[in-house]
Enzyme design. Structure first.
Site, PDB file in Angstrom:
ATOM      1  N   ARG A   1     -36.581 -14.241  13.618  1.00 42.41           N
ATOM      2  CA  ARG A   1     -35.798 -15.403  14.007  1.00 42.41           C
ATOM      3  C   ARG A   1     -36.191 -16.562  13.110  1.00 42.41           C
ATOM      4  O   ARG A   1     -37.359 -16.716  12.743  1.00 42.41           O
ATOM      5  CB  ARG A   1     -36.061 -15.792  15.474  1.00 42.41           C
TER       6      ARG A   1
ATOM      7  N   GLU B   1     -29.043 -21.694  12.049  1.00 41.19           N
ATOM      8  CA  GLU B   1     -27.930 -20.866  11.580  1.00 41.19           C
ATOM      9  C   GLU B   1     -26.599 -21.396  12.115  1.00 41.19           C
ATOM     10  O   GLU B   1     -26.522 -21.853  13.259  1.00 41.19           O
ATOM     11  CB  GLU B   1     -28.137 -19.417  12.046  1.00 41.19           C
TER      12      GLU B   1
ATOM     13  N   HIS C   1     -28.011 -13.011   8.147  1.00 38.89           N
ATOM     14  CA  HIS C   1     -28.404 -12.424   9.435  1.00 38.89           C
ATOM     15  C   HIS C   1     -27.638 -11.123   9.683  1.00 38.89           C
ATOM     16  O   HIS C   1     -26.946 -10.964  10.689  1.00 38.89           O
ATOM     17  CB  HIS C   1     -28.143 -13.414  10.588  1.00 38.89           C
TER      18      HIS C   1
END
Length: 280
Positions: A199, A228, A246
């Site tokens: 993360r 993000e 991602h």
């Protein structure tokens, strides 16, 4: 809690088309993300919802959960629960399931791919990813796993001092926010590379940028970011950084397996069967 109300499911964010079709073919599905006024929708219909489906990168806010008094299940498409207040769900006895076991191999592949692309700047070294590497593996964790044959370090700084590549594979959330910071970057040798497929919140992003700019570390391979989908301009400008959007688990096979797990958990919930992927 379970009730005798209809099997109504609330979707917090879009999912794979085939999973959406299966859910809608078997349950009454509401798409919260399509509502012009989500708060008004929840006020009018929240009492009927007994199951909720969301994505790991989205989660669900506690104010939304507070509008769902009959909710008994949160089925997560993914393994991240940092977007869910698990203390709140436990107090309300709301079960939470994740797609555990479905993502691991693909995310590990992404980590190795980023490592190679960052270290050598050559994408065709994909063959090395498939063939494996002659490298010593070691790890840091809250607890030592005696079943693993790898060297164990009790803290990240100790691990960093002995590492050429630091791969981050740790859950997000308050406990790990900013875990990898200047102390860790300073402990790494200046030829080291940092690979993050966990993360973005796990890394103190300003400290990472500073370490890259100063040469404290040699490079980074990143599949996740602090905010993000925003990527800092400083990272975009660096040639020693490899960036991905991602997509560590982004293969057809893995996403299909994740979809099957989400459906299995929702289906088991409505049939009052044990949830196959419930977390503690």
């Amino acid at each position: 809690m379970m009730t005798d109300t209809p099997n109504e499911v609330l979707l917090i964010a879009p999912l794979m088309a085939n999973l959406m079709e299966r859910l809608e073919a078997n349950f009454r599905v509401h798409r919260l993300y399509e509502q012009a006024d989500p708060a008004a929708f929840l006020a009018a219909h929240g009492n009927a919802v007994t199951a909720l489906v969301t994505r790991g990168d989205v989660g669900v806010t506690t104010p939304v959960l507070e509008q769902l008094p009959q909710l008994g299940l949160i089925a997560v498409f993914g393994v991240g629960t940092d977007g869910i207040d698990l203390g709140y769900t436990r107090r309300r006895s709301i079960a939470v399931t994740i797609t555990s076991g479905a993502l691991t191999e693909d995310v590990a592949d992404m980590a190795l791919g980023l490592l190679l692309a960052t270290a050598r700047q050559l994408c065709h070294y994909n063959r090395f990813v498939r063939a494996g590497f002659d490298m010593r593996i070691q790890y840091a964790s809250r607890r030592q796993d005696s079943s693993l044959p790898y060297a164990y370090f009790p803290d990240l700084a100790s691990l960093a001092r002995e590492s050429d590549f630091l791969m981050l594979a740790v859950a997000g959330g308050k406990e790990t926010a900013g875990l990898v910071d200047k102390v860790v970057f300073d402990a790494l040798p200046n030829h080291a590379l940092v690979i993050n497929i966990a993360r973005g919140s796990v890394v103190n992003q300003p400290d990472l940028i500073a370490a890259l700019q100063s040469g404290a570390i040699a490079g980074a391979g990143l599949d996740v970011y602090a905010d993000e989908p925003q990527v800092p301009a400083e990272l975009l400008a660096m040639e020693q950084v490899v960036l991905q959007p991602h997509v560590g688990s982004g293969t057809h096979e893995t996403r299909q397996k994740m979809s099957d797990i989400v459906f299995a958990n929702v289906d088991a919930f409505f049939h009052r069967e044990p949830l196959p992927h419930a977390i503690e």
